[in-house]
Design an enzyme around this catalytic site. Structure first.
Site, mmCIF file in Angstrom:
data_model
loop_
_atom_site.group_PDB
_atom_site.id
_atom_site.type_symbol
_atom_site.label_atom_id
_atom_site.label_comp_id
_atom_site.label_asym_id
_atom_site.label_seq_id
_atom_site.Cartn_x
_atom_site.Cartn_y
_atom_site.Cartn_z
ATOM 1 N N HIS A 153 0.750 -1.412 0.175
ATOM 2 C CA HIS A 153 -0.132 0.014 -0.065
ATOM 3 C C HIS A 153 0.705 1.173 0.116
ATOM 4 C CE1 HIS A 153 1.142 0.892 4.242
ATOM 5 N NE2 HIS A 153 0.338 -0.377 4.699
ATOM 6 N N CYS A 161 3.334 -4.550 6.718
ATOM 7 C CA CYS A 161 2.838 -4.229 5.269
ATOM 8 C C CYS A 161 4.258 -3.902 4.267
ATOM 9 C CB CYS A 161 1.904 -3.469 5.206
ATOM 10 S SG CYS A 161 0.234 -4.107 5.850
#
Length: 381
Positions: A153, A161
């Site tokens: 992202h 992430c």
């Protein structure tokens, strides 16, 4: 549970892929602004880059991530079915340590092989745009791994992430979108602790995660040998790269492996790569590379972003990792390797002298290969 992965070249079914993407958008309830982000066309620069690489926007893609180097590679498929590296994106932020993710909240970025489908695309992300990498997979679940929603992202903020800049995720998201629109059913994502080269394998050879990393190295070798999606089975709590179950056999990630079949030619290529790597690791260790383990305060970011990103998660943790010296179980491996290296040098001198004294050749010929002794000490790389 049937656990077998062989993505190959995706059939061309644009309607299926577009429908899945539309469903993902409908479920997320995306706003007009977010829908606009998700549908932004590929930039002229990206289209020009693809033209130089001989690939089309609609061709399948593959992603490879490397935590230590903070890099995310995007590969695109050529007309012959092989992949070519399109672009390497520097990762803006990842968190945790080198090693696999095992439970919710450990801030670990997963390591392993994952499958991204159209339904995992999120145009409504609070992190500009995002897509789920597919953690936990069957291998992770076989070890009782918990957690989820591990994404690639934007916004440069990570709690487990792969975090990119907004501009980067816009490019990567568009590339994935076009591949799905072209008919690709799933994008293979390979996540590694570092580039699986001889230097890293030698340097981190005593890290507790090395048995797992050696397993991933097999997958890396299969990709290096074929430049195609790596087929793999998961059984007996192991990745079996290049393997396929025999007709009628069932696979379970936690159960013993059934009879598996392999492509003989590919396995020969992989064995050749492994042999060359093993010799190179042995050479590096013999020259005195000391085993260490990297310890991060909380992950890292690619050096290109140093002092350039105004908002980044946990900026206080962005300090160089500490190299913790490790030793072999008896504390003698390094010294033994140096003795072997010294002996090798003496042997090379003797061999040079033997060229002018043929009568010495039989004695030298009886000596075992110094590199074979080094390889035996290093172990199975």
């Amino acid at each position: 549970m049937n656990v077998l992965f062989n993505l190959g070249k995706a059939p061309r079914r644009p309607a299926f892929a577009l429908a899945a993407l539309s469903l993902a958008a409908a479920v997320s309830g995306c706003s007009d602004t977010q829908t606009s982000r998700a549908s932004e066309p590929l930039s002229h620069q990206m289209l020009a880059l693809m033209e130089t690489k001989g690939v089309a926007p609609s061709s399948p893609m593959l992603i490879r991530g490397f935590k230590k180097e903070s890099e995310l590679e995007v590969w695109k498929m050529r007309s012959d079915g092989s992949y070519v590296l399109l672009k390497t994106f520097p990762i803006c932020r990842w968190s945790g340590q080198l090693g696999p993710k095992r439970h919710e909240g450990d801030r670990q970025v997963p390591e392993g092989f994952y499958s991204i489908t159209p339904a995992m695309m999120n145009p409504n992300s609070h992190y500009y745009l995002s897509f789920n990498v597919g953690y936990p997979n069957a291998y992770d679940r076989a070890f009782g791994a918990t957690g989820g929603s591990v994404m690639v992202h934007g916004i440069c903020s990570s709690a487990g992430c792969f975090s990119m800049t907004d501009a980067q995720i816009a490019d990567i998201y568009a590339l994935a979108r076009e591949s799905f629109a072209g008919g690709q059913h799933a994008i293979q994502m390979q996540s590694y602790p570092f580039h699986m080269d001889a230097r890293n394998l030698a340097k981190y050879r005593l890290d507790p995660n090395m048995p797992f990393w050696k397993e991933l190295k097999k997958g890396d070798d299969h990709f290096a040998a074929t430049k195609r999606d790596v087929s793999y089975a998961i059984c007996n709590r192991h990745y079996m790269f290049g393997a396929q179950a025999q007709p009628g056999a069932s696979l379970d990630a936690s159960a013993p492996c059934p009879s598996l079949k392999y492509d003989v030619q590919v396995e020969k290529q992989v064995a050749s790569l492994e042999g060359a790597e093993k010799a190179e690791v042995a050479e590096i260790v013999a020259k005195g590379e000391h085993p260490v383990r990297l310890v991060y305060k909380d992950g890292a970011q690619n050096p290109v972003f140093a002092n350039q990103i105004a908002e980044v998660s946990r900026p206080d943790a962005l300090v160089p990792p500490v190299e913790v010296a490790l030793d072999d179980p008896h504390g003698r491996l390094g010294a033994k390797m140096r003795r072997v290296a010294a002996g090798r040098n003496m042997l090379l001198v003797a061999e040079a002298q033997a060229k002018t004294k043929p009568q010495a050749a039989p004695v030298l010929a009886a000596s075992p290969s110094p590199m074979s002794r080094i390889s035996a000490l290093v172990g199975n790389f």
